[in-house]
Design a protein around this motif. Structure first.
Motif, mmCIF file in Angstrom:
data_model
loop_
_atom_site.group_PDB
_atom_site.id
_atom_site.type_symbol
_atom_site.label_atom_id
_atom_site.label_comp_id
_atom_site.label_asym_id
_atom_site.label_seq_id
_atom_site.Cartn_x
_atom_site.Cartn_y
_atom_site.Cartn_z
ATOM 1 N N LEU A 121 -6.648 33.821 2.454
ATOM 2 C CA LEU A 121 -6.090 33.021 1.362
ATOM 3 C C LEU A 121 -7.148 32.594 0.355
ATOM 4 C CD1 LEU A 121 -3.594 30.776 3.348
ATOM 5 C CD2 LEU A 121 -3.038 32.643 1.796
ATOM 6 N N GLY A 122 -8.402 32.543 0.780
ATOM 7 C CA GLY A 122 -9.478 32.238 -0.152
ATOM 8 C C GLY A 122 -9.480 30.791 -0.596
ATOM 9 N N ARG A 123 -9.802 30.553 -1.906
ATOM 10 C CA ARG A 123 -10.011 29.205 -2.400
ATOM 11 C C ARG A 123 -8.742 28.358 -2.404
ATOM 12 N NH1 ARG A 123 -13.948 30.004 -7.712
ATOM 13 N NH2 ARG A 123 -15.751 30.901 -6.570
ATOM 14 N N SER A 124 -7.596 29.023 -2.472
ATOM 15 C CA SER A 124 -6.343 28.251 -2.496
ATOM 16 C C SER A 124 -6.163 27.416 -1.239
ATOM 17 C CB SER A 124 -5.153 29.192 -2.666
ATOM 18 O OG SER A 124 -5.078 30.091 -1.564
ATOM 19 N N THR A 125 -6.880 27.786 -0.186
ATOM 20 C CA THR A 125 -6.760 27.060 1.068
ATOM 21 C C THR A 125 -7.309 25.652 0.960
ATOM 22 O OG1 THR A 125 -7.051 29.166 2.200
ATOM 23 C CG2 THR A 125 -7.255 27.199 3.530
ATOM 24 N N PRO A 162 -3.013 28.023 6.200
ATOM 25 C CA PRO A 162 -3.436 29.058 7.139
ATOM 26 C C PRO A 162 -3.083 28.726 8.584
ATOM 27 C CG PRO A 162 -5.327 27.813 6.336
ATOM 28 C CD PRO A 162 -4.166 27.439 5.477
ATOM 29 N N LEU A 163 -3.093 27.437 8.927
ATOM 30 C CA LEU A 163 -2.756 27.059 10.297
ATOM 31 C C LEU A 163 -1.268 27.293 10.573
ATOM 32 C CD1 LEU A 163 -4.118 25.895 12.819
ATOM 33 C CD2 LEU A 163 -3.297 23.645 12.122
ATOM 34 N N ALA A 164 -0.422 26.945 9.610
ATOM 35 C CA ALA A 164 1.017 27.188 9.787
ATOM 36 C C ALA A 164 1.304 28.677 9.888
ATOM 37 C CB ALA A 164 1.785 26.570 8.622
ATOM 38 N N THR A 165 0.624 29.480 9.062
ATOM 39 C CA THR A 165 0.798 30.932 9.144
ATOM 40 C C THR A 165 0.342 31.457 10.494
ATOM 41 O OG1 THR A 165 0.421 31.092 6.767
ATOM 42 C CG2 THR A 165 0.223 33.117 8.045
ATOM 43 N N ALA A 166 -0.783 30.897 10.990
ATOM 44 C CA ALA A 166 -1.302 31.331 12.287
ATOM 45 C C ALA A 166 -0.315 31.023 13.404
ATOM 46 C CB ALA A 166 -2.644 30.661 12.565
ATOM 47 N N LEU A 189 -15.625 32.584 9.932
ATOM 48 C CA LEU A 189 -15.074 33.512 10.919
ATOM 49 C C LEU A 189 -15.807 33.445 12.252
ATOM 50 C CD1 LEU A 189 -14.476 36.714 8.759
ATOM 51 C CD2 LEU A 189 -12.756 35.138 9.658
ATOM 52 N N GLY A 190 -16.998 32.868 12.274
ATOM 53 C CA GLY A 190 -17.776 32.869 13.495
ATOM 54 C C GLY A 190 -18.724 34.056 13.540
ATOM 55 N N ARG A 191 -19.843 33.884 14.242
ATOM 56 C CA ARG A 191 -20.869 34.919 14.260
ATOM 57 C C ARG A 191 -20.368 36.218 14.871
ATOM 58 N NH1 ARG A 191 -26.281 31.560 16.263
ATOM 59 N NH2 ARG A 191 -26.348 30.097 14.490
ATOM 60 N N LEU A 192 -19.704 36.122 16.012
ATOM 61 C CA LEU A 192 -19.259 37.338 16.693
ATOM 62 C C LEU A 192 -18.263 38.112 15.842
ATOM 63 C CD1 LEU A 192 -19.274 39.154 19.173
ATOM 64 C CD2 LEU A 192 -17.535 37.660 20.206
ATOM 65 N N GLU A 218 -8.242 31.233 16.171
ATOM 66 C CA GLU A 218 -8.863 32.468 15.684
ATOM 67 C C GLU A 218 -8.018 33.098 14.579
ATOM 68 O OE1 GLU A 218 -11.707 33.962 16.192
ATOM 69 O OE2 GLU A 218 -12.462 32.430 17.551
ATOM 70 N N ARG A 219 -6.712 33.049 14.752
ATOM 71 C CA ARG A 219 -5.847 33.594 13.704
ATOM 72 C C ARG A 219 -5.927 32.744 12.432
ATOM 73 N NH1 ARG A 219 -2.784 38.318 13.601
ATOM 74 N NH2 ARG A 219 -2.058 38.484 11.468
ATOM 75 N N ALA A 220 -6.049 31.430 12.614
ATOM 76 C CA ALA A 220 -6.170 30.542 11.463
ATOM 77 C C ALA A 220 -7.426 30.859 10.664
ATOM 78 C CB ALA A 220 -6.189 29.087 11.925
ATOM 79 N N ARG A 221 -8.510 31.220 11.356
ATOM 80 C CA ARG A 221 -9.732 31.614 10.646
ATOM 81 C C ARG A 221 -9.488 32.860 9.780
ATOM 82 N NH1 ARG A 221 -14.660 30.962 15.104
ATOM 83 N NH2 ARG A 221 -14.981 28.722 14.788
ATOM 84 N N GLU A 222 -8.765 33.812 10.325
ATOM 85 C CA GLU A 222 -8.451 35.016 9.546
ATOM 86 C C GLU A 222 -7.604 34.674 8.326
ATOM 87 O OE1 GLU A 222 -7.057 38.530 11.453
ATOM 88 O OE2 GLU A 222 -7.970 37.997 13.366
#
Length: 780
Positions: A361-365, A372-376, A453-456, A352-356
Motif C-alpha cells: 500500500l505504500g505511503r497511503s498506509t 493493511p492489518l484488516a486486509t491481512a 519486512l524484516g531481515r529474513l 507477516e501478511r500485514a507487513r506485506e
C-alpha cells in the motif's frame, strides 16, 4: 472494521473473558493421577457358578471395569491386572471412593422378564423351569412371579442417564437395543400388551443382580403382538442423578464374567512427584515468557498485543477445561503445548501478511495503519481455518474413538484449538484495531511492527532460493533418513514402557514416612529412571503418613529388586516388602487398538478435508510429510533406546498436529500464487511460496521451541523424553514442509496436473486445483 462489528467483537470478548475469570476463581481443576494422585482400589476375582477366575477371565473383567469407569465420568483412570486374580484400579481425584468401589465391583447381571403373575412369600432361587419370585418395587410387600429371562444385558447397545421432564418421571435410564435384540424386545412387550389392563402379565420386569429395578406396565398405545418397536426402552424407578448415571454405567459396561470383591482401598500420591510438577510449571512459565518476549521483539506493538491475547488464551483455555470437568494430566497438557503453538502461529500469520500489505500500500498506509492489518486478517482466514480444522478433526476423532490418555489429549487439544481461533481472530484483532486508532501510533508507524519486512524476508525477496530445482535430491535425502529410522525400529526395536508391557509392582512399608520425591530420585540414581513411584495410604502430598510406597518397574529379577530396596533404605530407613506382584499393562490391547484406530481415522479425515480444500496432490504431500515426521521421531527413540509410553504417545500425536498445520500454511500460499498465474512455472512458484512463508515458519517454530527447551532443561527426568520427542517433531515438521511436502506436491502436480491448469501457467479457473472455496486469497 466497522464500528458495529468492532462493538460486537468487544462484547463477545468481554463476555468470554469475564466468564472465564469467574470459572477460574470459583471452580477447582480436576487433576490426574500423575499430577494429583487419587484412590487405588484392588479387586479380586472369584470363581463363578460356571466360570473359573483365571487370568483370562480376569482380563475380560478388567475390560468391563474400564467401560464402567469411563461411564462414571472418571477421566484418565489406570487399570491393570496384578497377578492372576487381582485388578488394580486407580481413579484420579475421586471424592467418594466407597461409592466407586461399590459400583464398579457389582456383577451387573441385567435381564428382562415377562411377568406371569403375583406371588406370596420372599424372593428365592429360580425354579427349575426358570420362574423366579422377586419383590415388586412399585408395591412394598408384594412379589412378582417372573418367567425365564427373555433378554440379557448383552442385547443392550447403549444406556444413558436422562432427566425426563415431559412425563415427570425424574431421572431415568434410556436403553437402546442391538439389532439382534430389538425383535425380542418387541415380541416381549407385544405379548405383555395383549393382557388385560389390570393383569400383572401386562408388565415387563427389568432385573439387575437379582432385584427388580423397574416393572413398567404397557400403555394403552402399545399394540398387542407388535409391541414397542425401534429397539428402545426406559428404566424408571425414582432415581437420583448419581444413581441414574451409575446404573447407566453398569448397564453399558456389561456384566462381569466373574464376581469381584474389594480387598484393598487406599490413597495414592501423584506419579510425577511434587518436585517434577513444580519444575514443569516453572518451565512452562519461563518458556511462555520467552515466547512473549520474542514475539514482542519481532513485531513490536503488535507483538505486545499478541502476547496479551496469548495470556487471555491461557485463561480461556483453562476455564474451558475446568468447566467441562476434564482431567488435567501430562498427556493432556501436551495438547496445550500444540495449541499454544497454533495460537502463536495464527498471530504470526496475520502479522507477516500485514507487513506485506503495508509494503504494497505504500505511503497511503501512514494515514490509516488499520488498512493493511484488516486486509491481512481477511487474507489469512483461509490458512487459519484450514490449519485449525485439520487439527480439530484429529482432536475430535481421538476423543470419540480413543480411551485413556489419548482421549484426554484430544479433549485439551480441541479446547485449545477453538480458543486459539477466538483469541487470534477476535481478541487480537479487537486490541489491534483499538490501538491503531490512536494518533500517537499513526504518527509513528515504525512502532507497529508492520513498517518493515524484516531481515529474513528482505533477503529472501532479493534472492529466492531455487530449492525445487533439486526436488529429487531432497526427496532422496528424506527417503534415506526414513530408511535409517525404519532400520532403528527393525534392528533395535521399541523399548515399550511398563504401561504397555506390564511389569512388577512391589509395595514397601517403612519405619518412618516416605517422601515420594526423595524415593523417586534414589531409585532413579540406582539405575531405574523409568520407575513409577507412588506414596500410598496418605493424603495428596508427597509423603505418606503410614510410611508406605509402591514401586512399579519392568519385570525384573531379585537382584534388581534388591538394588531398589537398598535405594529406598537410604532415604526411608529399613523397609519391608508387603506385597510383590507381577502386573499387567495399564494401557492394554484394547486401548492400543482404539488409539491406532483413532489415529488412522484422523489421518484419513485430514486427507479427505485437504483433498476437498486443495487437491489430492497437495493432500497426499501434506500427509506424507506428516507420516515421515512420525516415523522419524519413532526411529529416533528406537536408536536412543528411550521408552515408549503414554507420554511419548501424547508427544507423537502433537507431532501429527504440528506437521500438518505447518504444511497447510505453505501449500495455501502456493495455491494463492498459482491463482495469480502469470505463466510462471510451478517449481518457481513453489520456491516463492517457501521463501514468502519461511519467516512465519521460523518465528512460529521459535515460539514453540522456547517452551520445549525450558521443559527439557527444567522439567526433570519425567519430562525429558516428552520434550525431546516434541523438539524433534517441531524441527522435523519445519524441515519436512520444505524438503518433503513441497517437492512431493510439485512432483505429483507435474505428473498429474489439474485439467484446467495444463495451459494457464498454473492458474486454473473456477474448478482448478487451486481455486479454493474462498475469494479472500491465501496467506503467509
Amino acid at each position: 472494521m466497522s464500528s458495529r462489528s468492532a462493538l460486537w467483537r468487544a462484547l463477545l470478548a468481554l463476555a468470554v473473558v469475564a466468564l472465564s475469570l469467574w470459572i477460574t476463581l470459583t471452580t477447582p481443576p480436576r487433576l490426574g493421577l500423575d499430577l494429583r494422585g487419587g484412590t487405588r482400589i484392588v479387586l479380586q476375582t472369584e470363581d463363578g457358578p460356571a466360570v473359573r477366575a483365571d487370568a483370562a477371565a480376569t482380563d475380560r473383567a478388567l475390560e468391563v471395569l474400564r467401560k464402567r469407569v469411563d461411564g462414571l465420568g472418571v477421566a484418565e483412570p489406570s487399570l491393570a491386572r496384578s497377578g492372576e486374580r487381582r485388578i488394580v484400579v486407580e481413579l484420579p481425584g475421586l471424592r467418594d471412593p466407597r461409592q466407586a468401589a461399590e459400583v464398579i465391583g457389582r456383577t451387573a447381571q441385567l435381564t428382562f422378564h415377562a411377568v406371569t403373575g403375583t406371588a406370596q412369600g420372599p424372593a428365592g432361587p429360580a425354579e427349575p423351569n426358570g420362574t423366579r419370585v422377586l419383590a415388586d418395587p412399585d408395591a412394598p410387600g408384594s412379589f412378582l412371579a417372573l418367567a425365564a429371562p427373555a433378554l440379557t444385558g448383552e442385547g443392550v447397545e447403549s444406556a444413558d442417564a436422562v432427566l425426563d421432564t415431559t412425563n415427570g418421571r425424574g431421572w431415568t435410564v434410556d436403553l437402546s437395543f442391538r439389532d439382534s435384540a430389538a425383535p425380542t424386545w418387541a415380541r416381549l412387550t407385544g405379548d405383555a400388551a395383549c393382557a388385560a389392563p389390570a393383569d400383572p402379565a401386562r408388565r415387563v420386569a427389568i432385573v439387575l443382580d437379582g432385584s427388580v429395578v423397574s416393572a413398567p406396565g404397557m400403555q394403552a398405545g402399545v399394540p398387542c403382538g407388535a409391541g414397542i418397536g425401534g429397539g428402545s426402552a426406559q428404566i424408571t424407578g425414582g432415581f437420583s442423578a448419581p444413581e441414574a448415571r451409575d446404573l447407566a454405567a453398569l448397564v453399558e459396561g456389561g456384566a462381569l464374567p466373574v464376581p469381584v470383591t474389594t480387598v484393598e482401598q487406599s490413597t495414592v500420591g501423584p506419579t510425577l512427584g511434587a518436585e517434577a510438577i513444580r519444575a514443569s510449571a516453572l518451565a512452562a512459565v519461563i518458556g511462555l515468557a520467552c515466547t512473549g518476549v520474542f514475539v514482542m521483539l519481532v513485531y513490536r506493538l503488535l507483538g505486545i498485543l499478541a502476547t496479551a491475547a496469548l495470556l487471555l488464551y491461557g485463561l480461556i483455555s483453562y476455564a474451558a477445561v475446568v468447566a467441562l470437568g476434564a482431567t488435567l494430566t501430562l498427556p493432556g497438557l501436551a495438547g496445550f503445548v500444540l495449541a499454544i503453538g497454533i495460537a502463536v502461529d495464527a498471530n504470526v500469520l496475520v502479522f507477516e501478511r500485514a507487513r506485506e500489505e503495508y509494503a504494497a500500500l505504500g505511503r497511503s498506509t501512514a494515514r490509516d495503519p488499520r488498512r493493511p492489518l484488516a486486509t491481512a486478517f481477511g487474507k489469512v482466514w483461509s490458512a487459519v481455518a484450514d490449519s485449525h480444522v485439520t487439527t480439530l478433526l484429529a482432536a475430535g476423532l481421538l476423543f470419540v474413538f480413543a480411551t485413556g490418555p489419548v482421549k484426554g489429549f484430544g479433549v485439551t487439544l480441541a479446547i485449545g484449538v477453538v480458543t486459539s481461533l477466538l483469541t487470534a481472530m477476535v481478541i487480537t484483532r479487537l486490541l489491534a484495531d483499538l490501538t491503531l486508532r490512536l494518533p500517537v501510533v499513526r504518527r509513528r508507524p515504525a512502532v507497529t511492527g508492520m513498517a518493515g519486512l524484516g531481515r529474513l524476508r528482505t533477503r529472501l525477496t532479493r534472492r529466492v532460493p531455487r530449492l525445487m530445482a533439486h526436488r529429487r535430491r531432497w526427496l532422496m535425502s528424506c527417503a534415506g533418513l526414513l530408511m535409517v529410522a525404519l532400520a532403528g525400529i527393525g534392528v533395535r526395536g521399541l523399548e515399550f514402557g511398563v504401561e504397555f508391557t506390564g511389569g512388577r509392582v512391589v509395595q514397601y512399608t517403612a519405619e518412618r514416612p516416605v517422601d515420594a520425591d526423595a524415593a523417586r530420585a534414589a531409585i532413579a540414581a540406582a539405575g531405574f529412571p523409568d520407575a513409577v513411584v507412588q506414596a500410598t495410604g496418605g493424603g495428596e502430598g508427597g509423603a505418606s503418613d503410614g510410611g508406605d510406597v509402591s514401586v512399579r518397574v519392568r519385570e525384573t529379577g531379585d537382584g534388581e529388586q534388591s538394588e531398589i530396596r537398598d535405594a529406598l533404605t537410604r532415604v526411608a530407613g529399613p523397609v519391608e516388602v508387603e506385597r510383590d506382584d507381577l502386573i499387567g499393562p495399564s494401557l492394554g490391547g484394547e486401548l492400543r487398538t482404539h488409539a491406532l484406530l483413532a489415529l488412522g481415522l484422523a489421518v484419513a479425515a485430514q486427507l479427505l478435508y485437504l483433498t476437498v480444500r486443495f487437491r489430492w496432490t497437495y493432500a497426499t504431500a501434506a500427509v506424507a510429510a506428516m507420516t515421515q515426521d512420525v516415523l522419524l521421531v519413532v526411529g529416533l527413540f528406537a536408536w536412543l533406546g528411550k521408552p515408549v509410553d503414554s507420554v511419548f504417545l501424547a508427544a507423537l500425536l502433537t507431532v501429527v498436529g504440528y506437521s500438518v498445520n505447518d504444511s497447510v500454511v505453505v501449500l495455501d500460499r502456493l495455491r494463492e500464487l498459482r491463482r495469480r498465474g502469470g505463466g510462471v512455472p510451478l517449481p518457481d512458484l513453489a520456491d516463492r511460496a517457501v521463501a514468502q512463508t519461511l519467516p512465519r515458519t521460523v518465528n512460529t517454530g521459535m515460539g514453540a521451541l522456547f517452551v520445549l527447551v525450558a521443559l527439557a532443561v527444567l522439567g526433570g527426568d519425567s519430562l525429558t523424553d516428552f520434550s525431546v520427542a516434541l523438539l524433534a517433531g517441531v524441527v522435523l515438521g519445519m524441515a519436512s514442509t520444505v524438503f518433503t511436502a513441497m517437492p512431493l506436491a510439485v512432483a505429483l502436480e507435474t505428473r498429474s496436473p489439474a485439467p484446467a491448469a495444463v495451459s494457464g501457467g498454473g492458474a486454473g479457473p473456477r474448478r482448478s486445483a487451486d481455486a479454493g472455496r474462498d475469494r479472500s486469497g491465501a496467506v503467509v
